[in-house]
Design a protein around this motif. Structure first.
Motif, PDB file in Angstrom:
ATOM      1  N   PRO A  71      11.155  -0.649   1.811  1.00  0.00           N
ATOM      2  CA  PRO A  71       9.693  -1.606   0.568  1.00  0.00           C
ATOM      3  C   PRO A  71       8.565  -1.598   0.976  1.00  0.00           C
ATOM      4  CG  PRO A  71      11.841  -2.240   0.316  1.00  0.00           C
ATOM      5  CD  PRO A  71      11.652  -1.345   2.090  1.00  0.00           C
ATOM      6  N   LEU A  72       8.404  -2.518   2.597  1.00  0.00           N
ATOM      7  CA  LEU A  72       7.170  -2.049   3.375  1.00  0.00           C
ATOM      8  C   LEU A  72       7.203  -2.169   4.693  1.00  0.00           C
ATOM      9  CD1 LEU A  72       6.282  -6.426   2.169  1.00  0.00           C
ATOM     10  CD2 LEU A  72       5.367  -4.553   1.420  1.00  0.00           C
ATOM     11  N   GLN A  73       6.096  -1.820   5.467  1.00  0.00           N
ATOM     12  CA  GLN A  73       6.186  -1.554   6.934  1.00  0.00           C
ATOM     13  C   GLN A  73       5.503  -2.800   7.366  1.00  0.00           C
ATOM     14  OE1 GLN A  73       3.681   2.502   8.206  1.00  0.00           O
ATOM     15  NE2 GLN A  73       2.820   1.964   6.180  1.00  0.00           N
ATOM     16  N   LEU A  92       1.089   8.475  -7.858  1.00  0.00           N
ATOM     17  CA  LEU A  92      -0.010   9.615  -6.744  1.00  0.00           C
ATOM     18  C   LEU A  92       0.811   9.153  -5.635  1.00  0.00           C
ATOM     19  CD1 LEU A  92      -1.901  11.350  -6.991  1.00  0.00           C
ATOM     20  CD2 LEU A  92      -4.007   9.367  -6.115  1.00  0.00           C
ATOM     21  N   HIS A  93       1.697  10.455  -5.180  1.00  0.00           N
ATOM     22  CA  HIS A  93       2.161  10.260  -4.022  1.00  0.00           C
ATOM     23  C   HIS A  93       1.688  10.335  -2.978  1.00  0.00           C
ATOM     24  CE1 HIS A  93       5.440  11.434  -6.535  1.00  0.00           C
ATOM     25  NE2 HIS A  93       5.367  12.455  -7.021  1.00  0.00           N
ATOM     26  N   ALA A  94       1.518   9.549  -1.531  1.00  0.00           N
ATOM     27  CA  ALA A  94       1.258   8.800  -0.802  1.00  0.00           C
ATOM     28  C   ALA A  94       0.612  10.703   0.362  1.00  0.00           C
ATOM     29  CB  ALA A  94       1.632   8.366   0.455  1.00  0.00           C
ATOM     30  N   GLN A  95       1.096  11.686  -0.181  1.00  0.00           N
ATOM     31  CA  GLN A  95       1.463  13.323   0.665  1.00  0.00           C
ATOM     32  C   GLN A  95       0.842  14.240  -0.813  1.00  0.00           C
ATOM     33  OE1 GLN A  95       4.978  13.045   3.119  1.00  0.00           O
ATOM     34  NE2 GLN A  95       3.018  12.297   4.527  1.00  0.00           N
ATOM     35  N   GLY A  96      -0.797  14.235  -0.497  1.00  0.00           N
ATOM     36  CA  GLY A  96      -1.053  15.042  -1.056  1.00  0.00           C
ATOM     37  C   GLY A  96      -1.325  14.623  -2.276  1.00  0.00           C
ATOM     38  N   PHE A  97      -2.056  15.957  -2.997  1.00  0.00           N
ATOM     39  CA  PHE A  97      -2.255  14.990  -4.589  1.00  0.00           C
ATOM     40  C   PHE A  97      -2.004  15.685  -5.959  1.00  0.00           C
ATOM     41  CE2 PHE A  97      -5.145  14.906  -8.359  1.00  0.00           C
ATOM     42  CZ  PHE A  97      -5.824  13.904  -7.989  1.00  0.00           C
ATOM     43  N   ASN A  98      -0.350  14.225  -6.041  1.00  0.00           N
ATOM     44  CA  ASN A  98       0.089  15.014  -7.680  1.00  0.00           C
ATOM     45  C   ASN A  98       0.028  13.309  -8.750  1.00  0.00           C
ATOM     46  OD1 ASN A  98       2.124  16.293  -8.334  1.00  0.00           O
ATOM     47  ND2 ASN A  98       3.871  15.361  -7.119  1.00  0.00           N
ATOM     48  N   HIS A 103       0.627  -0.752   0.203  1.00  0.00           N
ATOM     49  CA  HIS A 103      -0.154  -0.016  -0.502  1.00  0.00           C
ATOM     50  C   HIS A 103       0.939   1.303  -0.085  1.00  0.00           C
ATOM     51  CE1 HIS A 103      -3.488   2.419   0.379  1.00  0.00           C
ATOM     52  NE2 HIS A 103      -3.826   1.871   1.928  1.00  0.00           N
ATOM     53  N   ARG A 104       0.803   1.805  -1.668  1.00  0.00           N
ATOM     54  CA  ARG A 104       2.281   3.167  -1.817  1.00  0.00           C
ATOM     55  C   ARG A 104       1.569   4.168  -1.653  1.00  0.00           C
ATOM     56  NH1 ARG A 104       7.081   4.205   0.356  1.00  0.00           N
ATOM     57  NH2 ARG A 104       8.426   2.271   0.670  1.00  0.00           N
ATOM     58  N   SER A 105       0.220   4.212  -2.002  1.00  0.00           N
ATOM     59  CA  SER A 105      -1.068   4.982  -2.207  1.00  0.00           C
ATOM     60  C   SER A 105      -1.909   5.528  -2.641  1.00  0.00           C
ATOM     61  CB  SER A 105      -0.826   5.327  -4.270  1.00  0.00           C
ATOM     62  OG  SER A 105      -1.240   5.862  -4.771  1.00  0.00           O
ATOM     63  N   TYR A 106      -3.239   6.585  -2.728  1.00  0.00           N
ATOM     64  CA  TYR A 106      -4.321   6.200  -2.745  1.00  0.00           C
ATOM     65  C   TYR A 106      -4.903   5.624  -4.025  1.00  0.00           C
ATOM     66  CZ  TYR A 106      -4.809   9.030   1.355  1.00  0.00           C
ATOM     67  OH  TYR A 106      -4.194   9.315   3.313  1.00  0.00           O
ATOM     68  N   LEU A 107      -3.883   6.037  -5.052  1.00  0.00           N
ATOM     69  CA  LEU A 107      -4.848   5.091  -6.597  1.00  0.00           C
ATOM     70  C   LEU A 107      -4.423   4.200  -6.386  1.00  0.00           C
ATOM     71  CD1 LEU A 107      -4.992   6.441  -8.612  1.00  0.00           C
ATOM     72  CD2 LEU A 107      -2.145   5.383  -9.739  1.00  0.00           C
ATOM     73  N   PRO A 125      -1.672  -5.752   4.294  1.00  0.00           N
ATOM     74  CA  PRO A 125      -1.152  -6.085   5.646  1.00  0.00           C
ATOM     75  C   PRO A 125      -0.875  -4.515   6.256  1.00  0.00           C
ATOM     76  CG  PRO A 125      -0.406  -7.197   3.429  1.00  0.00           C
ATOM     77  CD  PRO A 125      -1.021  -6.203   3.313  1.00  0.00           C
ATOM     78  N   GLU A 126      -0.386  -4.023   5.333  1.00  0.00           N
ATOM     79  CA  GLU A 126       0.669  -2.982   6.683  1.00  0.00           C
ATOM     80  C   GLU A 126      -0.512  -2.149   7.164  1.00  0.00           C
ATOM     81  OE1 GLU A 126       3.300  -1.485   3.608  1.00  0.00           O
ATOM     82  OE2 GLU A 126       2.230  -2.492   2.944  1.00  0.00           O
ATOM     83  N   GLY A 127      -1.482  -2.230   6.696  1.00  0.00           N
ATOM     84  CA  GLY A 127      -2.456  -1.353   7.992  1.00  0.00           C
ATOM     85  C   GLY A 127      -3.128  -0.049   7.225  1.00  0.00           C
ATOM     86  N   THR A 128      -2.023   0.225   6.833  1.00  0.00           N
ATOM     87  CA  THR A 128      -1.894   2.083   5.970  1.00  0.00           C
ATOM     88  C   THR A 128      -0.913   2.122   5.340  1.00  0.00           C
ATOM     89  OG1 THR A 128      -2.234   4.151   7.044  1.00  0.00           O
ATOM     90  CG2 THR A 128      -0.413   2.887   7.898  1.00  0.00           C
ATOM     91  N   THR A 129      -1.296   3.350   4.101  1.00  0.00           N
ATOM     92  CA  THR A 129      -0.286   3.663   3.467  1.00  0.00           C
ATOM     93  C   THR A 129       1.401   3.537   3.785  1.00  0.00           C
ATOM     94  OG1 THR A 129      -1.642   5.316   2.755  1.00  0.00           O
ATOM     95  CG2 THR A 129      -0.063   5.101   1.447  1.00  0.00           C
ATOM     96  N   ASN A 130       1.484   3.441   3.360  1.00  0.00           N
ATOM     97  CA  ASN A 130       3.363   2.907   3.458  1.00  0.00           C
ATOM     98  C   ASN A 130       4.288   4.325   2.972  1.00  0.00           C
ATOM     99  OD1 ASN A 130       5.892   2.709   3.678  1.00  0.00           O
ATOM    100  ND2 ASN A 130       5.918   0.477   2.594  1.00  0.00           N
TER     101      ASN A 130
END
Length: 246
Positions: free
Chosen positions: A166-168, A197-203, A85-89, A156-161
């Motif tokens: 590579p993984l949480q 789509l970066h995890a922080q901000g809508f880019n 899980h890296r992105s809202y995408l 399985p990481e539970g939230t965006t990394n």
């Protein structure tokens, strides 16, 4: 050059949002009708509309999806998909590339978003991580869905990394459910979503999105005593492939 490209990028993002919303409002009426057919049958119908949404929006904004299979695609067994899980995408991509029927596990907070929240509520297994009773209900619902032959998707990481790793660390939930229902686990990797789509901000940025389907991990005969070993095995498989794909 960057100063010249920045206004164009802003226009691109506005265009992407408009197309996203236009498709959403187009499919909202049939999804409302499908919601009356029940959680299983109605949910399966809803996912075909969501797949149309994804198949339309991604190419419209210049994002190319590439599937990479590292296992036999003929198997129709329900799986418990575990995905990085890296992105809202990630959620938008999932409805396009994951084999139907399936249900993702989703945060309950998202159902509060106007219009989108209705679609979201009809298409995921909701979980409230702050409420132990609600988490238990979510687990029971996922088990019931699996028994209906519908696959489950869990991050399985539970939230965006947001880290540079590579993984949480993985949570136990996905692996507990897999063992309890004796459902094989299929690790899946979304390799480029963090760049699109970066995890922080809508880019948002156009480009490729690779999806790697790794070989399933069997759980037949495993018990809860095997949970830590299973969780570490899947983590190692996914981390190794992520590092090799850089």
């Amino acid at each position: 050059m960057k100063l010249l490209l920045k206004p164009l990028h802003v226009v691109y993002i506005i265009y992407a949002v408009i197309v996203f919303l236009a498709i959403m409002f187009l499919i909202l009426p049939p999804i409302f009708v499908a919601s009356f057919f029940g959680r299983v049958k109605g949910g399966n119908i809803i996912f075909y509309f969501l797949r149309f949404w994804s198949h339309t929006w991604f190419p419209a904004v210049g994002i190319r999806v590439k599937r990479i299979y590292k296992h036999d695609r003929k198997d129709k067994t329900p799986y418990l998909f575990v995905v990085n899980h890296r992105s809202y995408l990630d959620a938008a991509l999932a409805v396009q590339v994951m084999r139907l029927p399936f249900r993702p596990l989703g945060k309950i907070e998202m159902k509060k978003i106007p219009f989108f929240g209705f679609i979201y509520k009809q298409s995921v297994v909701l979980v409230d991580r702050k409420d132990a009773k609600a988490r238990s209900r979510s687990v029971r619902e996922m088990i019931a869905v699996l028994k209906e032959g519908v696959s489950i998707l869990i991050f399985p990481e539970g939230t965006t990394n947001h880290t540079d790793q590579p993984l949480q660390p993985f949570h136990n939930g996905a692996f507990r459910i897999a063992i309890e229902t004796q459902t094989p686990i299929q690790p899946v990797l979304y390799l480029d979503n963090g760049d699109r789509l970066h995890a922080q901000g809508f880019n948002l940025n156009p480009g490729r999105c690779r999806v790697v389907y790794l070989p399933p991990v069997p759980v037949a005969g495993l018990t809860m005593d095997d949970l830590p070993t299973l969780k570490q095995q899947v983590f190692d498989i996914m981390e190794r492939e992520l590092k090799a794909s850089v």
